[in-house]
Design a protein around this motif. Structure first.
Motif, PDB file in Angstrom:
ATOM      1  N   LEU A 145       0.842  -1.194   0.000  1.00  0.00           N
ATOM      2  CA  LEU A 145       0.000   0.000   0.000  1.00  0.00           C
ATOM      3  C   LEU A 145       0.873   1.237   0.000  1.00  0.00           C
ATOM      4  N   TYR A 146       0.412   2.272  -0.689  1.00  0.00           N
ATOM      5  CA  TYR A 146       1.142   3.544  -0.721  1.00  0.00           C
ATOM      6  C   TYR A 146       0.153   4.696  -0.632  1.00  0.00           C
ATOM      7  N   GLY A 147       0.528   5.712   0.111  1.00  0.00           N
ATOM      8  CA  GLY A 147      -0.299   6.906   0.188  1.00  0.00           C
ATOM      9  C   GLY A 147      -0.054   7.665   1.482  1.00  0.00           C
ATOM     10  N   PRO A 148      -0.830   8.711   1.735  1.00  0.00           N
ATOM     11  CA  PRO A 148      -0.728   9.451   2.997  1.00  0.00           C
ATOM     12  C   PRO A 148      -1.581   8.786   4.075  1.00  0.00           C
ATOM     13  N   TYR A 149      -1.042   8.690   5.258  1.00  0.00           N
ATOM     14  CA  TYR A 149      -1.748   8.077   6.381  1.00  0.00           C
ATOM     15  C   TYR A 149      -1.477   8.881   7.650  1.00  0.00           C
ATOM     16  N   ARG A 150      -2.285   8.638   8.662  1.00  0.00           N
ATOM     17  CA  ARG A 150      -2.011   9.120  10.010  1.00  0.00           C
ATOM     18  C   ARG A 150      -1.365   7.979  10.794  1.00  0.00           C
ATOM     19  N   ARG A 151      -0.458   8.344  11.717  1.00  0.00           N
ATOM     20  CA  ARG A 151       0.185   7.344  12.577  1.00  0.00           C
ATOM     21  C   ARG A 151       0.109   7.792  14.024  1.00  0.00           C
ATOM     22  N   ALA A 152      -0.224   6.868  14.894  1.00  0.00           N
ATOM     23  CA  ALA A 152      -0.274   7.170  16.325  1.00  0.00           C
ATOM     24  C   ALA A 152       1.096   7.629  16.799  1.00  0.00           C
ATOM     25  N   GLY A 153       1.127   8.761  17.504  1.00  0.00           N
ATOM     26  CA  GLY A 153       2.367   9.264  18.056  1.00  0.00           C
ATOM     27  C   GLY A 153       3.233  10.032  17.087  1.00  0.00           C
TER      28      GLY A 153
END
Length: 211
Positions: A145-153
């Motif tokens: 998978l590729y793209g913009p994501y949010r990540r915890a912390g």
């Protein structure tokens, strides 16, 4: 997958069937660098939501030993894919495939790619992607998978926050997803998270494998 027009496509000069997505020129080489560490040496690679087809053409040339199966739920996109991939011997004709559908028109494959779809589609498409990948990949086979994501912390870049607002203004069902949420759905369908790789322009590569 979305039921909406694709404003991020622009026609090439001459009004041909081929569409052009400018982001493909910026991200295709960094993606290939990651794929060299992920893809099998041989077999069939399914690309879900191939869009314009520019990635499919580039990847097919970069990995001539692999057979590429592009797909998209949009008829104009499929026409563009066919135009970009015309003459490439290791690219199969594009399939009309909606990630959220329960039935996909393809059987077992050796790897699956999905680039820049998850944030520009309803959450049901992500669920369908994981379900379909879990059904078609054998043990150890990758889902990339590729793209913009949010990540915890990890603070989300302001450019990605602005992009998220823009996406939701076009369709409230779109928007950046949390990596943890994506991985949670993947686990439900027998896919295990392997690693995340930071990419240019505040994007991420997520690599999962069938357990």
């Amino acid at each position: 997958m979305t039921g909406d027009a694709r404003p991020w496509f622009v026609n090439e000069a001459g009004g041909e069937a081929r569409k052009h997505a400018p982001a493909t020129l910026r991200n295709r080489e960094p993606i290939v660098d990651i794929l060299r560490t992920v893809l099998p040496e041989s077999g069939t690679v399914l690309e879900v939501a191939s869009g314009s087809g520019e990635h499919a053409a580039w990847f097919a040339a970069a990995f001539p030993e692999l057979r590429w199966q592009p797909s998209d739920p949009d008829g104009q996109a499929c026409a563009s894919i066919a135009a970009w991939c015309d003459g490439l011997p290791n690219v199969l004709p594009p399939l009309m495939l909606d990630a959220s559908a329960s039935d996909w028109p393809v059987g077992a494959v050796d790897a699956i790619l999905c680039i820049n779809m998850i944030h520009i589609s309803p959450w049901e498409a992500t669920i369908g992607l994981m379900r379909g990948a879990g059904e078609r990949l054998s043990t150890g086979a990758p889902l990339y998978l590729y793209g913009p994501y949010r990540r915890a912390g990890v603070e989300t870049a302001e450019s990605n926050e602005a992009f998220d607002r823009s996406l939701k203004s076009r369709n409230p069902a779109w928007g950046l997803r949390d990596v943890d949420d994506v991985v949670s759905v993947a686990t439900r369908y027998g896919l295990a998270f392997e690693t995340v790789v930071e990419m240019p322009a505040n994007n991420l590569s997520l690599i999962l494998r069938k357990t």
